[in-house]
Design a protein around this motif. Structure first.
Motif: not given
Lengths: 170, 100
Positions: A87-90, A93-94, A97
């Motif tokens: 996804h572009r929001q990776s 997201a990382v 997390s």
């Protein structure tokens, strides 16, 4: 010995689930998830939950993952292997997390001591064993949640049929 | 000796892996599988507490979680199958009709 097996199963769970999350091919991801569930049932046996270990293999590896594999075969997934996987929001997201794991790390580090391990109230081969103890709690104290769970399964069954039906006759 | 912290740490790590999978991947089937992984990590935590206190309640709730996971898998896969009829790839960022 128990610790050795715990670390072995944990390494299996973490490695297989990391691989599962990063695979491009959906079938590979599903099979790696089955492997993760097998390692988890090993963890459950270490924790003295034999019935849950069996249910894990029967229901998750045998039931739910077969449902996943059948659904994957119904869809055409060959196209999506060649597409962009993340996804572009990776990045966010990382970052989220890492923040989450840091929070958990802090809480576990500061959590202090838990009450001492009292030992199992059931033992392998003893009466009442794990299955017997579980059943006697499930069908007396948690009888109402048990019935609600059966209603939930009925609703999910009807919902799945309605959603997957091509046209609904009025 | 395996302590409760071991189970909690393992559950937390697997939960974060699943959450990262839900947030990062575009493929909807892998997102559903990551949700299954997150539900299972909660099971590890519950079983760890059940072992620590020698109490069956954690395992009973793990069974309820497995029930909910089965219901979620059935409905989610039905949605994906019906979604797959009018588009070729199941990418979640292409399903944006209701997005603001």
């Amino acid at each position: 010995m128990e610790l050795l097996f715990f670390y072995m199963f944990s390494a299996g769970i973490i490695g297989a689930s990391l691989l599962m999350v990063t695979r491009a091919n959906v079938i590979h991801a599903a099979l790696l998830l089955v492997l993760t569930f097998f390692f988890m049932s090993g963890i459950f046996i270490l924790a003295g939950a034999e019935f849950l270990a069996v249910v894990q293999v029967l229901l998750y590896a045998g039931g739910i993952m077969v449902l996943y594999l059948f659904s994957i075969m119904l869809m055409n997934v060959e196209v999506s292997v060649r597409l962009r996987q993340y996804h572009r929001q990776s990045f966010f997201a990382v970052a989220a997390s890492l923040i989450l794991i840091f929070e958990v790390w802090t809480v576990l580090g500061r959590g202090g001591s838990y009450p001492a391990f009292k030992g199992f109230s059931w033992q392998l081969g003893a009466t009442p064993g794990n299955v017997e103890a579980l059943g006697s709690v499930l069908y007396t104290k948690y009888l109402f949640p048990f019935e609600v769970a059966s209603i939930l399964l009925l609703a999910a069954m009807i919902g799945a049929i309605v959603l997957a039906k091509r046209t609904i006759d009025r | 000796m395996v302590s409760l912290t071991h189970y909690l740490a393992l559950g937390a790590i697997v939960f974060v892996i699943g959450a990262a999978g839900v947030l990062m991947r575009r493929n909807a089937i892998i997102i559903l599988m990551s949700i299954e992984l997150m539900l299972n990590s909660v099971n590890i935590t519950l079983v760890g507490f059940s072992r620590q206190w020698g109490d069956m309640t954690g395992q009973v709730f793990a069974i309820f979680i497995i029930t909910v996971a089965a219901a979620e898998a059935a409905v989610g896969l039905a949605i994906l199958v019906s979604l797959n009829r009018d588009r070729t790839a199941l990418n979640v960022d292409e399903v944006n009709l209701l997005k603001w």
